[in-house]
Write a protein that holds these residues in place. Sequence first.
Motif, mmCIF file in Angstrom:
data_model
loop_
_atom_site.group_PDB
_atom_site.id
_atom_site.type_symbol
_atom_site.label_atom_id
_atom_site.label_comp_id
_atom_site.label_asym_id
_atom_site.label_seq_id
_atom_site.Cartn_x
_atom_site.Cartn_y
_atom_site.Cartn_z
ATOM 1 N N MET A 61 1.070 -1.193 0.282
ATOM 2 C CA MET A 61 -0.594 -0.562 -0.247
ATOM 3 C C MET A 61 0.896 1.047 0.279
ATOM 4 N N ILE A 62 2.588 1.130 -0.478
ATOM 5 C CA ILE A 62 2.999 2.129 -0.318
ATOM 6 C C ILE A 62 3.352 2.672 -1.765
ATOM 7 N N PRO A 63 3.004 3.498 -2.209
ATOM 8 C CA PRO A 63 3.137 3.434 -3.614
ATOM 9 C C PRO A 63 5.031 3.553 -4.146
ATOM 10 N N GLN A 64 5.029 2.305 -5.571
ATOM 11 C CA GLN A 64 6.483 2.215 -5.671
ATOM 12 C C GLN A 64 7.330 3.641 -5.525
ATOM 13 N N PHE A 65 7.741 3.779 -4.662
ATOM 14 C CA PHE A 65 9.575 4.592 -5.420
ATOM 15 C C PHE A 65 10.873 4.053 -5.612
ATOM 16 N N VAL A 66 11.684 4.393 -7.047
ATOM 17 C CA VAL A 66 12.584 3.167 -7.367
ATOM 18 C C VAL A 66 13.455 4.421 -8.025
ATOM 19 N N ALA A 67 14.286 4.417 -7.290
ATOM 20 C CA ALA A 67 15.301 5.890 -6.726
ATOM 21 C C ALA A 67 17.075 5.287 -8.302
ATOM 22 N N SER A 68 16.792 6.424 -8.867
ATOM 23 C CA SER A 68 17.351 5.703 -9.440
ATOM 24 C C SER A 68 19.287 6.802 -9.759
ATOM 25 N N GLU A 69 18.862 7.989 -8.695
ATOM 26 C CA GLU A 69 20.562 8.357 -8.594
ATOM 27 C C GLU A 69 20.692 9.198 -6.410
ATOM 28 N N ASP A 71 22.760 10.693 -3.555
ATOM 29 C CA ASP A 71 24.366 9.837 -2.150
ATOM 30 C C ASP A 71 23.476 10.532 -0.638
ATOM 31 N N LYS A 72 24.028 10.751 0.316
ATOM 32 C CA LYS A 72 24.189 10.724 1.313
ATOM 33 C C LYS A 72 23.098 12.158 1.804
ATOM 34 N N SER A 73 23.045 12.612 0.587
ATOM 35 C CA SER A 73 22.140 14.568 0.676
ATOM 36 C C SER A 73 21.011 14.018 -0.189
ATOM 37 N N TYR A 74 20.811 13.611 -0.992
ATOM 38 C CA TYR A 74 19.551 13.374 -1.868
ATOM 39 C C TYR A 74 19.680 12.167 -3.096
ATOM 40 N N VAL A 75 18.093 12.046 -2.964
ATOM 41 C CA VAL A 75 18.098 10.825 -4.025
ATOM 42 C C VAL A 75 16.777 11.404 -5.051
ATOM 43 N N ARG A 76 16.662 10.936 -5.803
ATOM 44 C CA ARG A 76 16.561 11.035 -7.234
ATOM 45 C C ARG A 76 15.461 9.772 -7.462
ATOM 46 N N GLY A 77 14.235 9.757 -8.587
ATOM 47 C CA GLY A 77 13.820 8.229 -8.396
ATOM 48 C C GLY A 77 12.794 8.609 -9.338
ATOM 49 N N SER A 78 11.264 7.854 -9.459
ATOM 50 C CA SER A 78 10.204 8.183 -10.138
ATOM 51 C C SER A 78 9.499 6.854 -9.285
ATOM 52 N N VAL A 79 7.684 7.588 -9.522
ATOM 53 C CA VAL A 79 6.712 6.525 -9.386
ATOM 54 C C VAL A 79 6.357 6.500 -10.476
ATOM 55 N N VAL A 97 -0.246 10.412 -1.765
ATOM 56 C CA VAL A 97 1.134 11.777 -1.853
ATOM 57 C C VAL A 97 1.903 12.310 -0.683
ATOM 58 N N SER A 98 1.109 12.596 0.278
ATOM 59 C CA SER A 98 1.833 12.390 1.736
ATOM 60 C C SER A 98 2.594 11.282 2.114
ATOM 61 N N LEU A 99 1.744 9.882 1.836
ATOM 62 C CA LEU A 99 1.919 8.952 2.336
ATOM 63 C C LEU A 99 3.673 8.996 1.353
ATOM 64 N N LEU A 100 3.471 9.026 -0.147
ATOM 65 C CA LEU A 100 4.392 8.741 -0.590
ATOM 66 C C LEU A 100 6.393 9.900 -0.023
ATOM 67 N N PHE A 101 5.805 10.683 0.514
ATOM 68 C CA PHE A 101 6.751 11.622 1.272
ATOM 69 C C PHE A 101 7.393 11.136 1.739
ATOM 70 N N ASP A 102 6.633 10.479 3.141
ATOM 71 C CA ASP A 102 7.331 10.605 4.132
ATOM 72 C C ASP A 102 7.849 8.612 3.621
ATOM 73 N N GLU A 103 7.873 8.403 2.752
ATOM 74 C CA GLU A 103 8.652 7.338 2.643
ATOM 75 C C GLU A 103 9.951 7.588 1.638
ATOM 76 N N VAL A 104 9.827 8.055 0.563
ATOM 77 C CA VAL A 104 11.106 9.134 0.362
ATOM 78 C C VAL A 104 11.709 9.375 0.836
ATOM 79 N N MET A 105 11.854 10.365 1.671
ATOM 80 C CA MET A 105 12.216 11.158 3.179
ATOM 81 C C MET A 105 13.201 10.194 4.037
ATOM 82 N N GLY A 106 11.215 9.031 4.438
ATOM 83 C CA GLY A 106 12.573 7.869 5.497
ATOM 84 C C GLY A 106 13.405 7.252 4.604
ATOM 85 N N ARG A 107 13.023 6.879 3.489
ATOM 86 C CA ARG A 107 14.420 6.018 2.635
ATOM 87 C C ARG A 107 15.572 6.748 2.550
ATOM 88 N N LEU A 108 15.526 7.860 1.918
ATOM 89 C CA LEU A 108 16.873 9.103 2.444
ATOM 90 C C LEU A 108 17.564 9.295 3.881
#
Length: 178
Positions: A61-69, A71-79, A97-108
Amino acid sequence: MIESLRQFLNHVAGSKPEQETLRRLSHTLQSWSEELSSHSVDDSEQLFGRMMHIAGRAQPMIPQFVASEGDKSYVRGSVVFGRCFLGANGAAHGGAVSLLFDEVMGRLQYAASRPRVRTAYLHVDYRSITPIDKSLEVVARIVREEGRKILMMAKIMDAETVCAEAEGLFVILRPGQP
């Protein structure tokens, strides 16, 4: 199994089956639930939410974020927000949308091999419709670190259009803190 469940949820969200199909599927799902119930484990041992190599950490139930690049301070990818995340009229539900942001920031935070954190706050600005069934760019970065506090920013883009932006404050857990 998780990918099959994601696909199933998207098909459920986009269908209107007849009663016989609903009855048959309900029976099948019930038997799967009964089979899995005999494999119940403590949350520290479960696969759900712990498989970091799978987009969404094996949480269907979490949108699938796939990181493409990154480092320790940023992440870029797609969903791609699937049909099960539909709010209405082709737009992703704001909660997804909020859930995705929380997930991506936590994954960073996790990807940088930092200690575990909890979300202190998450502020989301919805700028435009976030479409479903379309690949969108997601960028998150760490803005500032002060002691146990980590401030992050993120955004979702549909080409040049900003769909949503977020600011999140995360707090590093103390030893032994759940």
